[in-house]
Design an enzyme around this catalytic site. Structure first.
Site, mmCIF file in Angstrom:
data_model
loop_
_atom_site.group_PDB
_atom_site.id
_atom_site.type_symbol
_atom_site.label_atom_id
_atom_site.label_comp_id
_atom_site.label_asym_id
_atom_site.label_seq_id
_atom_site.Cartn_x
_atom_site.Cartn_y
_atom_site.Cartn_z
ATOM 1 N N GLY A 100 0.788 -1.231 0.000
ATOM 2 C CA GLY A 100 0.000 0.000 0.000
ATOM 3 C C GLY A 100 0.824 1.287 0.000
ATOM 4 O O GLY A 100 0.352 2.317 -0.448
ATOM 5 N N ASP A 101 2.051 1.235 0.516
ATOM 6 C CA ASP A 101 2.923 2.426 0.529
ATOM 7 C C ASP A 101 4.390 1.978 0.426
ATOM 8 O O ASP A 101 5.196 2.224 1.315
ATOM 9 C CB ASP A 101 2.678 3.224 1.820
#
Ligand code: ADP
Ligand code: MG
Length: 208
Positions: free
Chosen positions: A121-122
């Site tokens: 996600g990041d």
């Protein structure tokens, strides 16, 4: 006694000590520009998600700090302190061959996550810690997701590429190549599909 160890995009990281070992407490702080209820819901959800995903990722073979406590009223997680530096900082003054080795390992760890149907996600180089023995650890799982589809994996790799382009513009080619090599050492035949989705996602972003 606790001292500030790092500041994240959405959190304050303090260093502390318990049971004679160094720990950090990651506290998700209030964002003044968000509606209080939305702000609390996001902090609650991301704290819970981060805890679950840190352990789940470890079971997939990805080194992550062990979690000791979660405080749902302060949105904080107490976990092992990984003594090292962000991969981001290494990229400035590392010879090519060592940087390649590190990026290969970063890609390999992403591959382990994706093979386990988890996206990070990041996935930026600030969320990778290289410890004093040169071992890579992945942190910051508040945006991670289960049951990942090819689309979600494509987005994850798109984020990797974008992070390398913006943070490491002068060494991005070498870094991306090594990361993808590491990734494909785990993902094998599936790599092509995810990479072409990554390209497609970039094209979509250009025209919309
Ligand atoms: N367990 C840990 N041990 C050592 N440093 C950490 C640990 N967790 C986070 N950090 C450091 O703090 C920074 C911010 O933490 P992170 O989880 O990425 O917060 P944010 O979600 O706010 O970005 C990281 O980039 C890393 O440098
Ligand atoms: Mg972070």
């Amino acid at each position: 006694m606790s001292e500030i160890w790092a500041l994240g995009a959405e959190s304050v990281i303090t260093r502390t000590e318990r049971w004679g070992r160094p720990l950090i407490v990651k506290t998700r702080v209030k964002k003044p520009y968000l509606h209080p209820e939305i702000d609390e819901a996001l902090r609650r959800q991301r704290t819970a998600r981060e805890c679950r995903m840190l352990s789940f990722a470890r079971r997939l073979g990805v080194p992550t700090p062990a979690v000791y406590a979660v405080d749902r009223s302060t949105y904080s997680i107490t976990m092992d302190l990984i003594d090292g530096k962000q991969l981001k900082e290494f990229a400035n003054d590392m010879p090519d061959s060592r940087l390649e080795t590190m990026c290969f390992e970063f890609g390999r760890l992403l591959g382990l996550l994706h093979r386990g149907k988890v996206v990070h996600g990041d996935p930026t180089t600030s969320n990778v810690i290289v410890d004093n023995r040169g071992k890579l650890w992945i942190v910051d799982f508040g945006l991670a997701e289960w049951n990942a589809t090819i689309e979600m994996m494509g987005v994850d790799l798109h984020l990797v590429r974008r992070a390398l382009e913006t943070t490491h513009w002068d060494r991005q080619t070498l870094m991306l190549k090594a990361t993808i090599e590491g990734y494909s050492s785990i993902m094998g035949n599936e790599t092509e599909e995810v990479l072409s989705r990554m390209d497609e996602i970039r094209e979509r972003g250009r025209y919309h």
